[in-house]
Design an enzyme around this catalytic site. Structure first.
Site, PDB file in Angstrom:
ATOM      1  N   ASP A  36       2.520  -4.559 -14.980  1.00 20.61           N
ATOM      2  CA  ASP A  36       3.268  -5.785 -14.699  1.00 20.61           C
ATOM      3  C   ASP A  36       3.751  -5.764 -13.234  1.00 20.61           C
ATOM      4  O   ASP A  36       4.362  -4.782 -12.802  1.00 20.61           O
ATOM      5  CB  ASP A  36       4.468  -5.827 -15.669  1.00 20.61           C
ATOM      6  CG  ASP A  36       5.197  -7.150 -15.661  1.00 20.61           C
ATOM      7  OD1 ASP A  36       4.568  -8.176 -15.346  1.00 20.61           O
ATOM      8  OD2 ASP A  36       6.401  -7.157 -16.007  1.00 20.61           O
ATOM      9  N   ASP A  96       0.567  -8.197  -7.837  1.00 21.53           N
ATOM     10  CA  ASP A  96       1.516  -9.215  -7.393  1.00 21.53           C
ATOM     11  C   ASP A  96       1.571  -9.229  -5.871  1.00 21.53           C
ATOM     12  O   ASP A  96       2.334  -8.494  -5.249  1.00 21.53           O
ATOM     13  CB  ASP A  96       2.903  -8.931  -7.991  1.00 21.53           C
ATOM     14  CG  ASP A  96       3.917 -10.003  -7.579  1.00 21.53           C
ATOM     15  OD1 ASP A  96       3.564 -10.893  -6.779  1.00 21.53           O
ATOM     16  OD2 ASP A  96       5.061  -9.935  -8.069  1.00 21.53           O
ATOM     17  N   GLU A 131      -0.849 -13.315  -8.692  1.00 17.50           N
ATOM     18  CA  GLU A 131       0.323 -14.209  -8.665  1.00 17.50           C
ATOM     19  C   GLU A 131       0.401 -15.041  -7.396  1.00 17.50           C
ATOM     20  O   GLU A 131       0.147 -14.560  -6.294  1.00 17.50           O
ATOM     21  CB  GLU A 131       1.616 -13.387  -8.822  1.00 17.50           C
ATOM     22  CG  GLU A 131       2.873 -14.252  -8.751  1.00 17.50           C
ATOM     23  CD  GLU A 131       4.155 -13.525  -9.157  1.00 17.50           C
ATOM     24  OE1 GLU A 131       4.084 -12.678 -10.066  1.00 17.50           O
ATOM     25  OE2 GLU A 131       5.196 -13.819  -8.572  1.00 17.50           O
ATOM     26  N   HIS A 141      13.007 -14.367 -13.990  1.00 20.78           N
ATOM     27  CA  HIS A 141      13.151 -13.166 -14.823  1.00 20.78           C
ATOM     28  C   HIS A 141      14.609 -13.000 -15.245  1.00 20.78           C
ATOM     29  O   HIS A 141      15.513 -13.313 -14.479  1.00 20.78           O
ATOM     30  CB  HIS A 141      12.742 -11.909 -14.036  1.00 20.78           C
ATOM     31  CG  HIS A 141      11.269 -11.803 -13.791  1.00 20.78           C
ATOM     32  ND1 HIS A 141      10.732 -11.618 -12.545  1.00 20.78           N
ATOM     33  CD2 HIS A 141      10.231 -11.826 -14.649  1.00 20.78           C
ATOM     34  CE1 HIS A 141       9.412 -11.537 -12.644  1.00 20.78           C
ATOM     35  NE2 HIS A 141       9.078 -11.662 -13.915  1.00 20.78           N
ATOM     36  N   GLY A 142      14.823 -12.470 -16.426  1.00 22.57           N
ATOM     37  CA  GLY A 142      16.189 -12.218 -16.890  1.00 22.57           C
ATOM     38  C   GLY A 142      16.797 -13.467 -17.512  1.00 22.57           C
ATOM     39  O   GLY A 142      16.087 -14.428 -17.818  1.00 22.57           O
ATOM     40  N   HIS A 200       5.773 -16.125 -16.684  1.00 20.66           N
ATOM     41  CA  HIS A 200       6.697 -14.980 -16.633  1.00 20.66           C
ATOM     42  C   HIS A 200       8.096 -15.470 -17.016  1.00 20.66           C
ATOM     43  O   HIS A 200       8.335 -16.671 -17.102  1.00 20.66           O
ATOM     44  CB  HIS A 200       6.721 -14.393 -15.208  1.00 20.66           C
ATOM     45  CG  HIS A 200       5.525 -13.532 -14.926  1.00 20.66           C
ATOM     46  ND1 HIS A 200       5.615 -12.184 -14.741  1.00 20.66           N
ATOM     47  CD2 HIS A 200       4.209 -13.831 -14.832  1.00 20.66           C
ATOM     48  CE1 HIS A 200       4.407 -11.687 -14.531  1.00 20.66           C
ATOM     49  NE2 HIS A 200       3.536 -12.662 -14.565  1.00 20.66           N
ATOM     50  N   ASN A 250      10.565  -9.667 -21.624  1.00 22.13           N
ATOM     51  CA  ASN A 250      11.097  -8.332 -21.385  1.00 22.13           C
ATOM     52  C   ASN A 250      12.581  -8.277 -21.760  1.00 22.13           C
ATOM     53  O   ASN A 250      12.982  -7.614 -22.718  1.00 22.13           O
ATOM     54  CB  ASN A 250      10.878  -7.956 -19.906  1.00 22.13           C
ATOM     55  CG  ASN A 250      11.319  -6.541 -19.593  1.00 22.13           C
ATOM     56  OD1 ASN A 250      11.561  -5.746 -20.495  1.00 22.13           O
ATOM     57  ND2 ASN A 250      11.432  -6.211 -18.323  1.00 22.13           N
ATOM     58  N   THR A 251      13.397  -9.032 -21.028  1.00 27.72           N
ATOM     59  CA  THR A 251      14.854  -8.963 -21.211  1.00 27.72           C
ATOM     60  C   THR A 251      15.291  -9.207 -22.656  1.00 27.72           C
ATOM     61  O   THR A 251      16.210  -8.558 -23.151  1.00 27.72           O
ATOM     62  CB  THR A 251      15.531  -9.998 -20.279  1.00 27.72           C
ATOM     63  OG1 THR A 251      15.059  -9.753 -18.951  1.00 27.72           O
ATOM     64  CG2 THR A 251      17.029  -9.871 -20.298  1.00 27.72           C
TER      65      THR A 251
HETATM   66  P1  13P Z   1      12.017 -11.708 -18.848  1.00 32.09           P
HETATM   67  O1  13P Z   1      12.653 -10.374 -18.617  1.00 32.09           O
HETATM   68  O2  13P Z   1      12.813 -12.811 -18.308  1.00 32.09           O
HETATM   69  O3  13P Z   1      11.650 -11.907 -20.284  1.00 32.09           O
HETATM   70  O4  13P Z   1      10.664 -11.725 -18.003  1.00 32.09           O
HETATM   71  C1  13P Z   1       9.637 -10.816 -18.309  1.00 32.09           C
HETATM   72  C2  13P Z   1       8.532 -10.887 -17.329  1.00 32.09           C
HETATM   73  O5  13P Z   1       8.197 -11.916 -16.810  1.00 32.09           O
HETATM   74  C3  13P Z   1       7.808  -9.644 -17.034  1.00 32.09           C
HETATM   75  O6  13P Z   1       6.901  -9.815 -15.992  1.00 32.09           O
END
Ligand code: 13P
Length: 287
Positions: A84, A105, A135, A177-178, A207, A231-232
């Site tokens: 990633d 990226d 990206e 992200h997050g 993402h 992810n988060t």
């Molecule tokens: P989040 O942590 O906002 O879910 O994003 C994950 C992501 O895009 C990993 O590349």
């Protein structure tokens, strides 16, 4: 089955659903995601950031763990092990370590340099049967100490990168992200539609999947998004379940301090989050 992500994402474009990329941090994370994918008969992508790779002692450890787990857990659904937000060097390391997919990226480079580096990596990855994501337009927010400002990609630049023969494209459309801030403007569907128009059947990647409302996710899939990264949200569910266990004093009852017990509620919480996302993305039963 460890596979490149190319075929599963082409099928997702044709079938109008998206495959989830869930980032992994350790053995529990990986096990929970693989178990859920198998139970739901869904393809899945395991995402590994460079920071998480380092935390797990290196990409070789990650690749060995994932392929051994696929074998020992008898996982038959398609699984891609994907770098990633890879740097140029990180991509080479993952190719060598046995990853089945990489993301380069280059969004922070001037477009010409992004094109040049992506082009080279496409050649190397494809020679090894590995899929590659590129990206355009930085994704906002903070991930692993890297702070992106969040911008909408230029559809013409997206076409330039897509034409290099990459397998799927991450393009900024106002995603972050997050956690999303209260004043977030939402996804720019106008930008997404313009990118789709220029890139045709190229699977598009969203993402920052954490916290995007379900109706926006569905609209994004309708407009060509075939891979959504989360992810988060798994981190928040894991932390919440673990906190509840400790706050209830369960670690002090009997052998509640045993890591297999202490980490079990968090692992179950990850499974529930992954299930919810796979259902929302429409990948259930698509293995
Ligand atoms: P989040 O942590 O906002 O879910 O994003 C994950 C992501 O895009 C990993 O590349």
């Amino acid at each position: 089955m460890l596979v490149s992500a190319t075929e599963m994402l082409q099928k997702a474009v044709e079938g109008h659903y998206a495959v989830g990329q869930f980032n992994i941090n350790n053995l529990e994370w990986t096990k929970s995601i693989l178990q859920t994918a198998q139970e739901l008969n869904s393809p899945v992508i395991l995402g590994v950031s460079e920071g998480a790779g380092k935390y797990m002692t290196g990409f070789k450890t990650v690749a060995a763990m994932v392929s051994a787990m696929i074998d020992e857990m008898k996982i038959t659904v398609p699984v891609a092990l994907h770098l990633d937000h890879g740097t140029y060097d990180g991509c080479y390391k993952c190719i060598k370590a046995g990853f089945s997919s990489i993301m380069f990226d280059g969004s922070h480079y001037p477009i010409d340099e992004n094109v040049e580096k992506t082009k080279e990596l496409v050649k190397v990855a494809h020679a090894m049967g590995i899929s590659i994501e590129a990206e355009v337009g930085a994704i906002g927010g903070e991930e692993d100490g890297v702070v992106g400002m969040g911008e909408c990609a230029d559809p013409n630049e997206c076409k330039m990168i897509a034409d290099l023969g990459i397998d799927f494209l991450a393009a900024g459309i106002g995603n972050i992200h997050g956690k999303y801030p209260a004043n977030w403007q939402g996804l720019s569907f106008e930008t997404l539609a313009a990118i789709k128009e220029k890139t045709g059947d190229m699977p598009l990647v969203l993402h920052g999947g954490t916290g995007i409302p379900a109706d926006m996710i569905k609209k994004a899939i309708d407009l060509g998004v075939a891979k959504i990264n989360v992810n988060t949200e798994c981190q928040l569910s894991f932390a919440d379940a673990t906190r509840k266990y400790v706050e209830a004093g369960k670690d002090l009852q009997g052998k509640g301090y045993d890591p297999r017990k202490l980490l079990a509620p968090g692992a179950e919480a990850i499974k529930a989050t992954v299930k919810e996302k796979m259902e929302l993305f429409g990948s259930v039963g698509k293995a």
